[in-house]
Design an enzyme around this catalytic site. Structure first.
Site, short mmCIF file in Angstrom:
data_model
loop_
_atom_site.label_atom_id
_atom_site.label_comp_id
_atom_site.label_asym_id
_atom_site.label_seq_id
_atom_site.Cartn_x
_atom_site.Cartn_y
_atom_site.Cartn_z
CE1 TYR A 164 -3.75 -2.30 -0.19
CE2 TYR A 164 -2.11 -2.41 -0.89
CZ TYR A 164 -2.74 -2.26 0.13
OH TYR A 164 -2.74 -0.70 0.65
CE LYS A 223 -17.43 2.18 7.24
NZ LYS A 223 -17.13 3.54 8.26
CG ASP A 271 -15.26 4.09 11.14
OD1 ASP A 271 -14.90 2.93 10.59
OD2 ASP A 271 -16.21 4.85 11.78
CG ASP A 323 -0.43 -0.09 3.49
OD1 ASP A 323 0.46 0.19 4.22
OD2 ASP A 323 -1.18 0.68 2.58
CG ASP A 333 2.39 3.74 8.17
OD1 ASP A 333 2.67 2.50 7.77
OD2 ASP A 333 2.24 4.47 7.28
#
Ligand code: ATP
Length: 343
Positions: free
Chosen positions: A126, A178, A212, A236, A240
């Protein structure tokens, strides 16, 4: 009834469904007797249309003075040079911690979910170091992006998460990364978060998941998770997903916390497809105002609010269409106000 000291608070109606859910939230907070003294300020597209600036100085001054804001969703004017108003607010006020609790209120596909996601809010991809490289006559032949995680920033968000766990009696934090592929950017996140975790040994358990695998596990067995600690982009996306586990974006609140300023908001965006139709679910912003009541030291009011929302949904069976009901925003708000007044 005792009169509580008024708390000056910046109120940002926002764009799209923002003004509808903000109006509903104000009516409910008034019925609850919450002591916020609102200072309304425009931001995002509404501000751009009014004065040509999505982040007017009056907005910045008001938030800086009050240290507290309730914000509807914002859209960003399209075109070169406009960065997301949401991102700019976080940067301006150093709102490094994004807190997103996901708690089942309406039992659906998954019941009894209770997970708190802590998202780093200022770093990672970001920071938006993005540009194109031209090749031949294509000026946008190659797209480049780089992220930045700093040891100081990771330490700060990890400490926030572990302190939150201690304060709220949470048992375990899962660090999301990750590091098998983005070995530097997210490897440092994992390393420094583990360093902080060591200081909390015996008080808060820790484990870690590759993002993942975490996304899949959240669907297969969400009950194994207590808190998630995420870098900006992963947070982020997974927040959701968490919203989806508890019934959708209409039920997901968020808090953006910095050293001197806190801004509370719904996780959802402006939902232009339903804006102006009077059917938006105001619960995300209502729950965000509950987090704000906790933050300013009125947990008793926050609990009353959450209980009344629960009873309106599950006993009175008044629900907006996103939750499978028929109620408009106004009808749901009236039912909730009635609940609060009868309690
Ligand atoms: P933005 O561009 O501002 O992110 P968006 O429509 O792409 O907006 P969201 O606003 O987050 O993304 O919402 C995605 C969809 O979820 C919307 O199209 C809408 O149908 C639904 N939705 C989001 N929030 C609500 C809400 N409060 N009540 C009902 N439906 C909602």
């Amino acid at each position: 009834m005792t009169t509580l000291n008024p708390i000056p608070t910046t109120l940002i109606p926002g764009d799209g469904i923002g003004p509808e859910v903000v109006k509903a939230t104000i009516a409910v907070l008034e019925a609850l007797g919450a002591p916020f003294k609102w200072e309304t300020q425009l931001a995002g597209m509404a501000a751009f249309n009014a004065c040509g600036d999505p982040m007017p100085p009056a907005l910045i001054d008001s938030i800086r003075k009050n240290g507290l804001a309730l914000k509807g969703p914002l859209s960003t004017p399209i075109g070169e040079g406009f960065r997301s108003a949401n991102v700019r607010l976080r940067e301006t006020f150093g709102l490094y911690a994004n807190v997103r609790p996901a708690l089942t209120i309406v039992p659906g596909r998954f019941d009894k979910i209770d997970i708190v996601l802590i998202r780093e809010n200022l770093e990672g991809f970001y920071v938006a170091h993005e540009h194109y490289l031209p090749v031949g006559d294509d000026p946008r032949a190659v797209a480049l992006s780089s992220g930045a995680n700093t040891r100081v920033g990771i330490n700060r968000i990890a400490r926030y998460a572990f302190e939150y766990a201690v304060k709220h009696g949470r048992k375990k934090i899962t660090i999301v990364h990750k590091a098998n592929v983005l070995k530097v950017l997210t490897g440092l996140f994992l390393e420094e978060a583990r360093n902080v975790a060591r200081e909390y040994e015996g008080r808060v358990a820790v484990d870690d998941r590759i993002v993942d695998a975490c996304a899949m596990q959240l669907v297969l067995n969400p009950w194994q998770f207590d808190m998630l600690l995420c870098s900006n982009l992963f947070g982020d996306i997974l927040s959701d997903e968490l919203a989806g586990l508890v019934g959708g974006l209409g039920l997901a609140p968020g808090a953006n916390i910095g050293k001197d300023v806190a801004i509370f908001e719904a996780v959802h965006g402006t939902a232009p497809d339903i804006a102006g139709k009077g059917i938006a679910n105001p619960i995300s912003l209502l729950l965000a105002s509950g987090l704000m009541l906790d933050h300013v030291g009125h947990p008793e009011l926050a609990t009353r609010l959450r209980t009344a929302i629960d009873l309106t949904l599950n006993q009175d069976n008044v629900k907006t269409t996103d939750l499978g009901g028929k109620a408009t925003t106004v009808a749901f708000t009236e039912a909730l106000v009635k609940r609060l007044k009868s309690a």
